[in-house]
Design a protein around this motif. Structure first.
Motif, short mmCIF file in Angstrom:
data_model
loop_
_atom_site.label_atom_id
_atom_site.label_comp_id
_atom_site.label_asym_id
_atom_site.label_seq_id
_atom_site.Cartn_x
_atom_site.Cartn_y
_atom_site.Cartn_z
N UNK A 35 0.83 -1.21 0.00
CA UNK A 35 0.00 0.00 0.00
C UNK A 35 0.86 1.25 0.00
N UNK A 36 1.88 1.29 0.84
CA UNK A 36 2.74 2.47 0.91
C UNK A 36 3.51 2.67 -0.41
N UNK A 37 3.97 1.57 -0.98
CA UNK A 37 4.73 1.65 -2.23
C UNK A 37 3.86 2.23 -3.35
N UNK A 38 2.62 1.75 -3.44
CA UNK A 38 1.72 2.24 -4.48
C UNK A 38 1.36 3.71 -4.27
N UNK A 39 1.26 4.11 -3.00
CA UNK A 39 0.92 5.50 -2.69
C UNK A 39 2.14 6.42 -2.80
N UNK A 40 3.34 5.86 -2.85
CA UNK A 40 4.55 6.67 -2.91
C UNK A 40 5.01 7.16 -1.56
N UNK A 41 4.39 6.63 -0.47
CA UNK A 41 4.77 7.05 0.88
C UNK A 41 5.82 6.09 1.42
N UNK A 42 6.99 6.13 0.80
CA UNK A 42 8.13 5.31 1.20
C UNK A 42 9.38 6.19 1.24
N UNK A 43 10.45 5.67 1.78
CA UNK A 43 11.68 6.43 1.87
C UNK A 43 12.13 6.88 0.49
N UNK A 44 12.36 8.18 0.31
CA UNK A 44 12.73 8.85 -0.94
C UNK A 44 11.55 9.02 -1.89
N UNK A 45 10.34 8.72 -1.40
CA UNK A 45 9.14 9.06 -2.15
C UNK A 45 8.77 8.07 -3.24
N UNK A 46 7.88 8.52 -4.13
CA UNK A 46 7.34 7.69 -5.19
C UNK A 46 8.44 7.12 -6.08
N UNK A 47 8.39 5.80 -6.26
CA UNK A 47 9.39 5.15 -7.13
C UNK A 47 9.28 5.67 -8.56
N UNK A 48 8.06 5.85 -9.03
CA UNK A 48 7.85 6.29 -10.41
C UNK A 48 8.36 7.71 -10.61
N UNK A 49 8.12 8.59 -9.65
CA UNK A 49 8.61 9.96 -9.75
C UNK A 49 10.13 10.00 -9.72
N UNK A 50 10.72 9.11 -8.93
CA UNK A 50 12.18 9.04 -8.82
C UNK A 50 12.79 8.67 -10.17
N UNK A 51 12.27 7.61 -10.77
CA UNK A 51 12.78 7.16 -12.07
C UNK A 51 12.54 8.22 -13.14
N UNK A 52 11.34 8.78 -13.14
CA UNK A 52 10.99 9.76 -14.16
C UNK A 52 11.88 10.99 -14.10
N UNK A 53 12.27 11.41 -12.89
CA UNK A 53 13.12 12.58 -12.75
C UNK A 53 14.45 12.43 -13.47
N UNK A 54 15.06 11.26 -13.32
CA UNK A 54 16.35 11.03 -13.98
C UNK A 54 16.16 10.71 -15.47
N UNK A 55 15.06 10.03 -15.80
CA UNK A 55 14.80 9.71 -17.20
C UNK A 55 14.63 10.99 -18.02
N UNK A 56 13.89 11.94 -17.49
CA UNK A 56 13.70 13.21 -18.20
C UNK A 56 15.01 13.98 -18.30
N UNK A 57 15.85 13.86 -17.26
CA UNK A 57 17.13 14.58 -17.27
C UNK A 57 18.07 14.06 -18.35
N UNK A 58 17.89 12.79 -18.75
CA UNK A 58 18.77 12.23 -19.79
C UNK A 58 18.57 12.94 -21.12
N UNK A 59 17.40 13.49 -21.35
CA UNK A 59 17.15 14.18 -22.61
C UNK A 59 17.81 15.55 -22.63
N UNK A 60 18.02 16.13 -21.45
CA UNK A 60 18.69 17.42 -21.36
C UNK A 60 20.21 17.28 -21.45
N UNK A 61 20.74 16.20 -20.91
CA UNK A 61 22.19 15.99 -20.92
C UNK A 61 22.51 14.51 -21.10
N UNK A 62 22.26 13.98 -22.30
CA UNK A 62 22.46 12.54 -22.56
C UNK A 62 23.89 12.07 -22.38
N UNK A 63 24.85 12.97 -22.53
CA UNK A 63 26.25 12.58 -22.37
C UNK A 63 26.69 12.59 -20.91
#
Length: 307
Positions: free
Chosen positions: A200-228
């Motif tokens: 339940x906590x994992x699906x809600x994102x109420x875990x240490x360091x927050x939502x897993x999906x938001x965490x991955x998405x943050x770095x995934x989007x950053x790869x388009x700004x600085x792929x190298x």
């Protein structure tokens, strides 16, 4: 209102609060931020959209104001339980393969979490961080579970020269691994931790360091700004072809595998040495303990798969 004031203070490049001032701000935030139980005995605090325990919350505030990066720094970034232990070993061994013989390697005497510093509990006076240049030549290696959004812009800006290796994993496997990990961390005086609670906590994102999906998405989007500057890995793909990924790591970190090393089987040796089966079987990881710089201790075996 208080959080906006804190953000303004943090963004002033010319005015860096002293450690004592930041500690006071941290104490005030603990009384003001939304909170939740962490499932292993500590409180979680909602800070800029992500849930953090008290010590990492102080760590990100101190790092924003006091961490001095170098253009050659390399960061291993990930959410929890995505393969960090394996990547730590592969990065450290690949980068320093000319410094250490595998028959007398530091990883035979210390757990993977000791081979380079974690930034999440950052303190300006931390010896392991401030004296990295004396311990190992550049580039320095650091690890963090902080989301991209919480890292200082001084290191995430492409102009900084800093590089990131990011690893993600199938969310189902992350969830199961997290349940085992939190179950072992939970104080004995508390009721046993059920899988449903973690689910339940994992699906809600109420875990240490927050939502897993938001965490991955943050770095995934950053790869388009600085792929190298960001090397984005998937745990399952590394498992399918670890040798190809070691070569990618070596190239990305500025120490490409030479033709002679290829012929000598260096890549295969690194993969076998850093395999979880090999590391898990070492005495240091059966009986040793990792001591974080906030004094918290964890058995090394807790970082390895249960099966």
């Amino acid at each position: 209102m208080k959080q906006q004031t804190h953000s303004k203070i943090r963004n002033k490049k010319s005015c860096q609060p002293k450690e004592e001032e930041i500690s006071q701000q941290h104490a005030q935030l603990l009384n003001e931020l939304p909170r939740s139980d962490s499932l292993f005995g500590e409180c979680l605090y909602l800070y800029q959209g992500f849930w953090l325990c008290s010590d990492p919350l102080l760590g990100t505030m101190l790092m924003q104001n006091h961490f001095k990066h170098r253009s050659t720094d390399i960061f291993l970034a990930s959410s929890m339980k995505t393969g960090t232990t394996w990547l730590r070993s592969l990065m450290f061994t690949t980068l320093n393969r000319s410094c250490f013989d595998l028959s007398d390697h530091p990883l035979l005497r210390m757990g993977p979490h000791e081979c380079f510093p974690v930034l999440d509990l950052y303190k300006p006076e931390d010896y392991a961080i401030t004296n990295m240049e004396a311990l190992l030549p550049s580039p320095r290696l650091f690890a963090t579970h902080f989301p991209h959004k919480l890292l200082p812009s001084s290191i995430t800006d492409p102009s900084s020269g800093c590089k990131f290796v990011y690893v993600c994993r199938d969310p189902k496997d992350v969830l199961v691994s997290m349940w085992h990990f939190l179950h072992n961390l939970r104080p004995k005086e508390l009721p046993p931790l059920s899988f449903d609670q973690v689910f339940e906590r994992f699906c809600e994102g109420v875990t240490v360091y927050g939502s897993y999906w938001d965490h991955v998405l943050g770095f995934w989007e950053a790869t388009f700004e600085s792929p190298d500057k960001i090397l984005f890995f998937k745990y399952e793909e590394i498992k399918r072809d670890p040798e190809a990924h070691v070569k990618k790591l070596a190239e990305f970190m500025g120490v490409p595998i030479s033709v002679q090393e290829e012929e000598d089987g260096m890549v295969k040796k690194i993969v076998e040495f850093c395999s979880l089966e090999h590391l898990k079987g070492l005495e240091i990881n059966k009986t040793g303990t990792y001591r974080a710089n906030n004094g918290y201790e964890l058995p090394n075996q807790s970082f390895f798969p249960v099966r």
